[in-house]
Motif scaffolding. Sequence first.
Motif, PDB file in Angstrom:
ATOM      1  N   SER A  13       0.826  -1.201   0.000  1.00 33.50           N
ATOM      2  CA  SER A  13       0.000   0.000   0.000  1.00 33.50           C
ATOM      3  C   SER A  13       0.863   1.255   0.000  1.00 33.50           C
ATOM      4  O   SER A  13       0.614   2.196  -0.757  1.00 33.50           O
ATOM      5  CB  SER A  13      -0.921  -0.027   1.226  1.00 33.50           C
ATOM      6  OG  SER A  13      -1.488   1.234   1.435  1.00 33.50           O
ATOM      7  N   ALA A  44       2.382   1.782  -3.372  1.00 31.89           N
ATOM      8  CA  ALA A  44       1.407   2.354  -4.314  1.00 31.89           C
ATOM      9  C   ALA A  44       1.166   3.825  -4.003  1.00 31.89           C
ATOM     10  O   ALA A  44       1.058   4.660  -4.904  1.00 31.89           O
ATOM     11  CB  ALA A  44       0.098   1.580  -4.240  1.00 31.89           C
ATOM     12  N   LYS A  45       1.084   4.150  -2.717  1.00 32.32           N
ATOM     13  CA  LYS A  45       0.862   5.543  -2.332  1.00 32.32           C
ATOM     14  C   LYS A  45       1.998   6.425  -2.816  1.00 32.32           C
ATOM     15  O   LYS A  45       1.780   7.532  -3.298  1.00 32.32           O
ATOM     16  CB  LYS A  45       0.813   5.647  -0.801  1.00 32.32           C
ATOM     17  CG  LYS A  45      -0.530   5.445  -0.197  1.00 32.32           C
ATOM     18  CD  LYS A  45      -0.412   5.954   1.217  1.00 32.32           C
ATOM     19  CE  LYS A  45      -1.323   5.233   2.139  1.00 32.32           C
ATOM     20  NZ  LYS A  45      -0.978   5.526   3.533  1.00 32.32           N
ATOM     21  N   PHE A  46       3.226   5.935  -2.672  1.00 31.20           N
ATOM     22  CA  PHE A  46       4.382   6.732  -3.068  1.00 31.20           C
ATOM     23  C   PHE A  46       4.329   7.068  -4.549  1.00 31.20           C
ATOM     24  O   PHE A  46       4.459   8.216  -4.947  1.00 31.20           O
ATOM     25  CB  PHE A  46       5.678   5.974  -2.751  1.00 31.20           C
ATOM     26  CG  PHE A  46       6.921   6.710  -3.171  1.00 31.20           C
ATOM     27  CD1 PHE A  46       7.431   7.719  -2.368  1.00 31.20           C
ATOM     28  CD2 PHE A  46       7.559   6.422  -4.370  1.00 31.20           C
ATOM     29  CE1 PHE A  46       8.559   8.424  -2.761  1.00 31.20           C
ATOM     30  CE2 PHE A  46       8.685   7.121  -4.765  1.00 31.20           C
ATOM     31  CZ  PHE A  46       9.196   8.120  -3.960  1.00 31.20           C
ATOM     32  N   SER A  83       1.824   7.011  -6.594  1.00 28.77           N
ATOM     33  CA  SER A  83       0.609   7.612  -7.146  1.00 28.77           C
ATOM     34  C   SER A  83       0.526   9.114  -6.874  1.00 28.77           C
ATOM     35  O   SER A  83      -0.497   9.731  -7.146  1.00 28.77           O
ATOM     36  CB  SER A  83      -0.637   6.897  -6.610  1.00 28.77           C
ATOM     37  OG  SER A  83      -0.680   6.936  -5.208  1.00 28.77           O
ATOM     38  N   LEU A  84       1.596   9.693  -6.335  1.00 27.35           N
ATOM     39  CA  LEU A  84       1.616  11.147  -6.157  1.00 27.35           C
ATOM     40  C   LEU A  84       2.625  11.766  -7.116  1.00 27.35           C
ATOM     41  O   LEU A  84       3.771  11.325  -7.193  1.00 27.35           O
ATOM     42  CB  LEU A  84       2.021  11.504  -4.723  1.00 27.35           C
ATOM     43  CG  LEU A  84       0.959  11.365  -3.651  1.00 27.35           C
ATOM     44  CD1 LEU A  84       1.530  11.820  -2.321  1.00 27.35           C
ATOM     45  CD2 LEU A  84      -0.275  12.181  -4.000  1.00 27.35           C
ATOM     46  N   ARG A  85       2.175  12.798  -7.801  1.00 26.00           N
ATOM     47  CA  ARG A  85       3.080  13.452  -8.731  1.00 26.00           C
ATOM     48  C   ARG A  85       4.260  14.082  -7.996  1.00 26.00           C
ATOM     49  O   ARG A  85       5.375  14.101  -8.482  1.00 26.00           O
ATOM     50  CB  ARG A  85       2.318  14.518  -9.519  1.00 26.00           C
ATOM     51  CG  ARG A  85       2.965  14.809 -10.842  1.00 26.00           C
ATOM     52  CD  ARG A  85       2.062  15.609 -11.749  1.00 26.00           C
ATOM     53  NE  ARG A  85       0.891  16.125 -11.047  1.00 26.00           N
ATOM     54  CZ  ARG A  85       0.103  17.063 -11.542  1.00 26.00           C
ATOM     55  NH1 ARG A  85       0.345  17.560 -12.711  1.00 26.00           N
ATOM     56  NH2 ARG A  85      -0.942  17.497 -10.866  1.00 26.00           N
ATOM     57  N   GLY A 145       3.137  14.883   4.954  1.00 25.36           N
ATOM     58  CA  GLY A 145       2.116  15.207   3.965  1.00 25.36           C
ATOM     59  C   GLY A 145       0.794  14.528   4.295  1.00 25.36           C
ATOM     60  O   GLY A 145      -0.272  15.061   3.991  1.00 25.36           O
ATOM     61  N   THR A 201      -2.729  16.756   5.032  1.00 20.61           N
ATOM     62  CA  THR A 201      -3.899  16.574   4.176  1.00 20.61           C
ATOM     63  C   THR A 201      -5.031  15.831   4.870  1.00 20.61           C
ATOM     64  O   THR A 201      -6.159  15.856   4.394  1.00 20.61           O
ATOM     65  CB  THR A 201      -3.537  15.762   2.924  1.00 20.61           C
ATOM     66  OG1 THR A 201      -3.020  14.499   3.349  1.00 20.61           O
ATOM     67  CG2 THR A 201      -2.493  16.472   2.084  1.00 20.61           C
ATOM     68  N   MET A 212      -4.960  12.592   5.204  1.00 19.16           N
ATOM     69  CA  MET A 212      -4.871  11.218   4.710  1.00 19.16           C
ATOM     70  C   MET A 212      -4.516  10.245   5.834  1.00 19.16           C
ATOM     71  O   MET A 212      -4.932   9.086   5.831  1.00 19.16           O
ATOM     72  CB  MET A 212      -3.798  11.163   3.617  1.00 19.16           C
ATOM     73  CG  MET A 212      -3.541   9.790   3.035  1.00 19.16           C
ATOM     74  SD  MET A 212      -4.961   9.182   2.112  1.00 19.16           S
ATOM     75  CE  MET A 212      -4.589   7.428   2.032  1.00 19.16           C
TER      76      MET A 212
END
Lengths: 296, 308
Positions: free
Chosen positions: A44, A47-49, A51-53, A123, A127, A129
Amino acid sequence: MPTTALRGVQRPGKNPNPSAAPDPRTPATHRTTHKVTGIRVLRSEWAKFWSLRSSWITLCVAVFLLIVFGAVASYTYSPDAVATAGPPGPGSSGDSDAVGLALTGVTFASLAIGVLGVLLSAGEYSTGMIRSTLAAVPRRLPVLWSKAAVIGPIALILTTVGAVAAFQLGTPGLDGEKIALSLGDDGVLRSLAGAGVYLGLVAVFGVALGVLLRSSAGAIAALVGVLLILPGLASLLPDSWYDTLSPYFPSNAGSAIYALHESSDALSPGAGLAVFAGWVALTLAGAAFRLVRTDV
Amino acid sequence: MIEARELTKRYGDKTVVDNLSFTVKPGEVTGFLGPNGAGKSTTMRMIVGLDSPTKGSVTVNGRSYAKHAAPLHEIGTLLEAKSVHPGRSAFHHLMALAYTHGIPRRRVDEVIELAGLTSVAGKRVGAFSLGMGQRLGIASALLGDPAIVMLDEPVNGLDPEGVLWVRNLLRGLADEGRAVMLSSHLMSETALIADHLVIVGRGRLLADTTVEDFTREAGGGVKVSTTEPMRLRSLLAGPEVTISSSSAEELLVAGRDAREIGAIAAQHGVPLYELTPQAVSLEAAFMDLTRDVVEYQSAPADTVRKAA
Ligand SMILES: Nc1ncnc2c1ncn2[C@@H]1O[C@H](COP(=O)(O)OP(=O)(O)OP(=O)(O)O)[C@@H](O)[C@H]1O
Ligand SMILES: [Mg+2]
């Protein structure tokens, strides 16, 4: 104000209305198959890493700084200038060498990589998250370990590649100079990989600072403070203290990891690695404590 | 099932949740009501272990939340504050949560479709409207196909179509045997969805009742004026009916509507000279209940209440 008359209250939902119901499925029948495991949390976070621009951008900036500064330093090298001025800054090992030049960008790259780590952790706090994350993984600690385990190796591998690229790109620029080296020479690869190891640890350091301070601005300030300002500030200490303590400062211990030649006032690469890793571990421990103990 | 026992939360010396005990049962929709600052969101954060109680405890399906091996299958949550990284797309956000439990991609696509997000699933969440964000929150709550669904102000920011969708969705979930808990400040809205009500004010339990009981006790009813109050009283009597009277020829009937009363009176030749449904709203009853515990009182609201 709403004036739902008591008598008139109609409750459409109460009428059995099968067409409006979501696809009927028996609640939670697959509890045993879909457990939270360390590997899954790691997956997870991975994927999180990606999926961020911002991850891509910061990572590219770090590698770019590493390559550009290294290559430019090699091309603009002139032995006479060095003889008079000498390379400034803490932790520099005096005489320049081809590896030292190729790694000129490490300081800048370390800031970018550290910020990358901070963004990954702090971050989530800025946010909100983190609430989703910790609701999914209420044991919390696997999240911290996974973040470190994702970003550490990514930073290590890409910056090692970047360091090698900087060295290779810079080699033609040093053609014919006394200090020129090739990749196969003694200690060169170890130094370049050492820079990658250092930057990998800096990324983990950033993650830990972010979880510890829960604020991107605060964590970035702490990162800059520890890596850049602390060594300068410490020079205000009495000389005898400074000489004893300074090799153990995080950034000085860190630069010992990737120095080609061990200088007299610095630690050996192995000791430097141990000391810097110790600082990172200490920060991680603080982060783990805060993560487990305090409300989100 | 959610069971809160003497749940207490203090921030500094401010007690935000005070000795709160309640149960959220499967197969029911439980409305969690209270004015602003009553401690609803804090209670929900404690249920999923984001905040730890100062005192007392809360269990989810018999255990504290963090002890579950697959928490997203036990309870799916929509928290009030945005809990999403704005830089990630809806799809990637849901995937990131799904990975932690090994939930297949198929299920992610399913909840995206269920929440009506298919067309925007690839867009950054930061560009979402309030309602879209809310739908994403509901999609993540349903991701683990949980036995309990807990939503903090789910209809906040939704358009009428969205409100209806949530209403039907929650009803459907409860009818499937799941426990549903939702918070709101709006009594009238909640009464449409909920079976059970837990009403709090300043962190304390004010009422733990069913919507029907609350509605009945809220007053209202039908005001009937007749020359033969005694006879009408016995004609109207029934198990679900309560009758009170404020003056000699006046009855206040709860449990039968005006139409029924009129028909019964006509059938038995009882003369009526007034038959008025009392327009007491649930909202007014709710405000009455919470009047003394409103945290952030505003003058205009007060005026409105008196007018009601
Ligand atoms: N982390 C915190 N630190 C200090 N005080 C807090 C914290 N979280 C909440 N509070 C206070 O606790 C009280 C209850 O807040 P909470 O958000 O639980 O209320 P609520 O019932 O959800 O209100 P609303 O209907 O406005 O959403 C408020 O007065 C709030 O200021
Ligand atoms: Mg709230």
